[in-house]
Scaffold this active site. Structure first.
Site, PDB file in Angstrom:
ATOM      1  CG  HIS A   1      -0.439   9.488 -25.313  1.00 45.30           C
ATOM      2  ND1 HIS A   1      -1.247   9.665 -24.173  1.00 45.30           N
ATOM      3  CD2 HIS A   1       1.334   9.407 -25.520  1.00 45.30           C
ATOM      4  CE1 HIS A   1      -0.702   9.498 -23.766  1.00 45.30           C
ATOM      5  NE2 HIS A   1       0.651   9.886 -24.535  1.00 45.30           N
TER       6      HIS A   1
ATOM      7  NE  ARG B   1      -3.112  -1.891   1.961  1.00 42.81           N
ATOM      8  CZ  ARG B   1      -4.203  -3.056   2.936  1.00 42.81           C
ATOM      9  NH1 ARG B   1      -3.019  -3.021   4.239  1.00 42.81           N
ATOM     10  NH2 ARG B   1      -4.877  -3.816   2.879  1.00 42.81           N
TER      11      ARG B   1
ATOM     12  CE  LYS C   1       5.647  16.550 -14.586  1.00 43.83           C
ATOM     13  NZ  LYS C   1       5.841  15.521 -15.624  1.00 43.83           N
TER      14      LYS C   1
ATOM     15  NE  ARG D   1       1.102  16.515 -14.095  1.00 46.60           N
ATOM     16  CZ  ARG D   1       1.373  15.711 -13.008  1.00 46.60           C
ATOM     17  NH1 ARG D   1       0.825  15.166 -12.004  1.00 46.60           N
ATOM     18  NH2 ARG D   1       2.146  14.667 -14.126  1.00 46.60           N
TER      19      ARG D   1
ATOM     20  CE  LYS E   1      -0.593  13.433 -15.651  1.00 49.55           C
ATOM     21  NZ  LYS E   1      -0.744  13.743 -16.999  1.00 49.55           N
TER      22      LYS E   1
ATOM     23  CG  HIS F   1       2.378  14.314 -24.859  1.00 46.61           C
ATOM     24  ND1 HIS F   1       2.747  15.313 -24.708  1.00 46.61           N
ATOM     25  CD2 HIS F   1       3.077  13.542 -23.931  1.00 46.61           C
ATOM     26  CE1 HIS F   1       3.917  15.349 -24.358  1.00 46.61           C
ATOM     27  NE2 HIS F   1       3.531  13.697 -23.244  1.00 46.61           N
TER      28      HIS F   1
ATOM     29  CD  GLU G   1       7.976  14.399 -23.292  1.00 45.74           C
ATOM     30  OE1 GLU G   1       6.740  15.846 -23.933  1.00 45.74           O
ATOM     31  OE2 GLU G   1       7.090  13.474 -23.892  1.00 45.74           O
TER      32      GLU G   1
ATOM     33  CG  ASN H   1      -0.623  15.048 -21.604  1.00 38.99           C
ATOM     34  OD1 ASN H   1       0.342  14.376 -21.744  1.00 38.99           O
ATOM     35  ND2 ASN H   1      -0.980  14.464 -20.592  1.00 38.99           N
TER      36      ASN H   1
ATOM     37  CG  HIS I   1       6.769   9.256 -24.942  1.00 36.34           C
ATOM     38  ND1 HIS I   1       5.050   9.091 -24.825  1.00 36.34           N
ATOM     39  CD2 HIS I   1       6.919  10.258 -24.268  1.00 36.34           C
ATOM     40  CE1 HIS I   1       4.572  10.104 -24.138  1.00 36.34           C
ATOM     41  NE2 HIS I   1       5.343  10.621 -23.698  1.00 36.34           N
TER      42      HIS I   1
ATOM     43  CD  GLU J   1      -3.228  15.811 -16.940  1.00 36.31           C
ATOM     44  OE1 GLU J   1      -2.402  15.304 -17.004  1.00 36.31           O
ATOM     45  OE2 GLU J   1      -4.102  15.067 -17.936  1.00 36.31           O
TER      46      GLU J   1
HETATM   47  P1  NAD Z   1      13.338   5.045 -21.754  1.00 35.00           P
HETATM   48  O1  NAD Z   1      13.023   4.943 -20.386  1.00 35.00           O
HETATM   49  O2  NAD Z   1      12.545   3.639 -22.839  1.00 35.00           O
HETATM   50  O3  NAD Z   1      14.543   4.698 -22.416  1.00 35.00           O
HETATM   51  C1  NAD Z   1      15.814   5.118 -23.224  1.00 35.00           C
HETATM   52  C2  NAD Z   1      16.905   4.154 -24.048  1.00 35.00           C
HETATM   53  O4  NAD Z   1      17.364   4.653 -22.941  1.00 35.00           O
HETATM   54  C3  NAD Z   1      15.892   2.624 -22.689  1.00 35.00           C
HETATM   55  O5  NAD Z   1      17.272   1.701 -24.040  1.00 35.00           O
HETATM   56  C4  NAD Z   1      17.044   3.097 -20.965  1.00 35.00           C
HETATM   57  O6  NAD Z   1      17.839   1.485 -21.112  1.00 35.00           O
HETATM   58  C5  NAD Z   1      17.947   4.098 -21.912  1.00 35.00           C
HETATM   59  N1  NAD Z   1      18.722   4.088 -21.237  1.00 35.00           N
HETATM   60  C6  NAD Z   1      18.813   5.314 -20.393  1.00 35.00           C
HETATM   61  N2  NAD Z   1      19.241   5.692 -19.657  1.00 35.00           N
HETATM   62  C7  NAD Z   1      20.389   5.798 -19.904  1.00 35.00           C
HETATM   63  C8  NAD Z   1      22.236   6.310 -20.437  1.00 35.00           C
HETATM   64  N3  NAD Z   1      22.236   7.028 -19.395  1.00 35.00           N
HETATM   65  N4  NAD Z   1      23.506   5.234 -21.196  1.00 35.00           N
HETATM   66  C9  NAD Z   1      22.371   5.071 -21.952  1.00 35.00           C
HETATM   67  N5  NAD Z   1      21.084   4.367 -22.246  1.00 35.00           N
HETATM   68  C10 NAD Z   1      20.466   4.759 -21.874  1.00 35.00           C
HETATM   69  O7  NAD Z   1      12.845   6.076 -21.841  1.00 35.00           O
HETATM   70  P2  NAD Z   1      12.237   7.470 -22.382  1.00 35.00           P
HETATM   71  O8  NAD Z   1      12.535   7.973 -23.428  1.00 35.00           O
HETATM   72  O9  NAD Z   1      13.710   7.499 -20.562  1.00 35.00           O
HETATM   73  O10 NAD Z   1      11.301   7.843 -21.703  1.00 35.00           O
HETATM   74  C11 NAD Z   1       9.725   7.566 -21.886  1.00 35.00           C
HETATM   75  C12 NAD Z   1       8.604   6.387 -21.050  1.00 35.00           C
HETATM   76  O11 NAD Z   1       8.359   7.613 -20.106  1.00 35.00           O
HETATM   77  C13 NAD Z   1       7.302   6.301 -21.921  1.00 35.00           C
HETATM   78  O12 NAD Z   1       6.906   5.393 -20.969  1.00 35.00           O
HETATM   79  C14 NAD Z   1       6.418   7.657 -21.305  1.00 35.00           C
HETATM   80  O13 NAD Z   1       5.232   7.684 -21.386  1.00 35.00           O
HETATM   81  C15 NAD Z   1       7.252   8.127 -20.462  1.00 35.00           C
HETATM   82  N6  NAD Z   1       7.115   9.796 -19.707  1.00 35.00           N
HETATM   83  C16 NAD Z   1       6.263   9.322 -17.788  1.00 35.00           C
HETATM   84  C17 NAD Z   1       5.732  10.677 -17.997  1.00 35.00           C
HETATM   85  C18 NAD Z   1       5.536  11.263 -16.504  1.00 35.00           C
HETATM   86  O14 NAD Z   1       4.853  11.857 -16.748  1.00 35.00           O
HETATM   87  N7  NAD Z   1       5.630  10.102 -15.752  1.00 35.00           N
HETATM   88  C19 NAD Z   1       6.095  11.815 -19.451  1.00 35.00           C
HETATM   89  C20 NAD Z   1       7.193  11.556 -19.927  1.00 35.00           C
HETATM   90  C21 NAD Z   1       7.282   9.994 -20.595  1.00 35.00           C
HETATM   91  N1  GLY Z   2       3.999  14.422 -18.690  1.00 32.40           N
HETATM   92  C1  GLY Z   2       2.984  14.535 -18.272  1.00 32.40           C
HETATM   93  C2  GLY Z   2       2.614  15.473 -16.860  1.00 32.40           C
HETATM   94  O1  GLY Z   2       3.544  15.146 -16.458  1.00 32.40           O
HETATM   95  O2  GLY Z   2       1.769  15.458 -16.714  1.00 32.40           O
END
Ligand code: NAD
Ligand code: GLY
Length: 359
Positions: free
Chosen positions: A251, A120, A226, A240, A142, A247, A184, A244, A264, A236
């Site tokens: 998506h 939890r 942010k 917030r 998020k 997005h 982003e 997006n 992404h 949101e």
């Molecule tokens: P990812 O986490 O897949 O990382 C990208 C690639 O880089 C992966 O292969 C990873 O292993 C590699 N990597 C990471 N750090 C590294 C480093 N320092 N050196 C070498 N390789 C490295 O992708 P991302 O772009 O970081 O994140 C995308 C995800 O984030 C999506 O799932 C998206 O939905 C999510 N997201 C969430 C939010 C939120 O607010 N929570 C906001 C934007 C995106």
């Molecule tokens: N990346 C969108 C949010 O954090 O709301």
């Protein structure tokens, strides 16, 4: 180290931004108290930074373990999430365990969701190692996994106790991932800060080349924006949603092609171009805005056209978006530079825009 404060009452925390945080001996901010630490990372990041983080955490926690998940967006799912719970339960981690997310947004979103739900709720810390995660996903609470029918459909709002952005970790990132992170970064200009957009137009090549001063400035500015947005609307209810921008289309691209085919950030980049065109067609922005954004995307190494999935398929995927209300898709649109609004748009206009801007 520069600090950006996320003001959320008793859930407030700091984002520390600096160089060589993982390897240098400089003292860190206070870490959450706990009986053990589990570093959740993936098979790519573990060999790069797992040992350095583990060594540092051993000074704070009686027990530290590393769990490396399979890498990639295609693994942001239930079976992979369960690997975290399996490891925690099989190895007797109690509710005073602190989870550390070491990696990009995929690891961060999954670890955050695991932290929100294990026994939890246990504390967690974000150590983002991609540009995208440092400027966006690690901040704001998020957390989620994907469902085959929609992106980030299963999740929770759950804030970390601390975020530590080590800019030096970006040195090992593949160039395609740097570009994806820049999508982003770019979004913050049109939605919130015209001056930042102008700065990006003057400095984008420095970011592509990972110049430390430019990266430090951009990561800090994105986190400040942010912080302001999340501080005003954590869950949101309204504002917030502007984060997006691009997005909703993005998506649809990710789901339509299958998660992981486009990154992404790449999908968001093409989505921002579509959302810019829609803003123009609805009279919210003057002609030329979409082209201006396209030029910046291109200089960042990002796509400016979506894949040809067909307008109807885009619409189908976009209806699963979390902003959809009573079946109406709501788009983040730009209404004057630095100002975003969330509005529905006629289906036939959206299809026209998608058909025009996919190739
Ligand atoms: P990812 O986490 O897949 O990382 C990208 C690639 O880089 C992966 O292969 C990873 O292993 C590699 N990597 C990471 N750090 C590294 C480093 N320092 N050196 C070498 N390789 C490295 O992708 P991302 O772009 O970081 O994140 C995308 C995800 O984030 C999506 O799932 C998206 O939905 C999510 N997201 C969430 C939010 C939120 O607010 N929570 C906001 C934007 C995106
Ligand atoms: N990346 C969108 C949010 O954090 O709301």
């Amino acid at each position: 180290m520069k600090n950006v404060h996320i003001g959320l009452g008793d859930r407030s925390y700091n984002v520390g931004i600096g160089v060589d945080l993982l390897h240098a001996a400089a003292s860190w901010p206070d870490l959450p108290v706990g009986t053990a630490a589990l570093i959740v990372t993936n098979t790519t990041v573990a060999p790069l930074y797992g040992a350095a983080l583990s060594e540092r955490l051993c000074r704070h926690y009686p027990r530290v373990e590393v769990l490396a998940l399979p890498d990639g967006e295609a693994h942001k799912d239930w079976p992979t999430l369960n690997l975290i719970f399996d490891h925690l339960l099989a190895n007797g981690f109690d509710r005073k365990t602190v989870l550390f997310a070491l990696g990009g947004g995929v690891v961060g979103d999954m670890t955050g969701f695991a932290a929100a739900t294990y026994m939890r709720g246990v504390p967690f810390v974000q150590i983002p190692t991609t540009l995208l995660a440092q400027v966006d996903s690690s901040v704001g609470g998020k957390t989620a996994i994907n469902h085959p029918q929609g992106k980030n459909m299963i999740g929770a709002f759950y804030q970390p106790e601390l975020v530590l952005c080590d800019l030096s970790s970006l040195a090992t990132l593949p160039q395609r991932e740097v570009a994806a992170g820049l999508a982003e970064v770019i979004k913050y200009g049109p939605i919130y800060d015209e001056a930042f957009l102008v700065w990006l137009e003057a400095n984008i090549e420095r970011l592509v080349a990972r110049e430390p001063e430019a990266l430090a400035l951009a990561v800090a500015r994105c986190c400040e924006i942010k912080a302001a947005v999340v501080g005003a609307d954590e869950r949101e209810a309204g504002l917030r949603a502007i984060l997006n921008f691009g997005h909703t289309f993005g998506h649809a691209i990710e789901a339509g092609l299958g998660f992981g085919v486009w990154l992404h950030g790449e999908a968001v980049a093409a989505g921002m171009v579509m959302a810019a065109e829609l803003s123009e067609r609805l009279g919210l922005m003057p002609t030329g805005f979409r082209l201006r954004l396209e030029k910046l995307n291109q200089r960042a190494g990002l796509p400016v056209r979506g894949p040809k999935l067909g307008g109807t398929e885009y619409l189908q995927h976009m209806r699963v978006d979390k902003k959809t209300e009573a079946g109406a898709i709501r788009f983040v649109l730009i209404h004057g530079l630095g100002h975003a609004v969330v509005k529905p748009a006629p289906d036939d206009l959206v299809v026209e825009v998608v058909e025009q801007l996919s190739a």
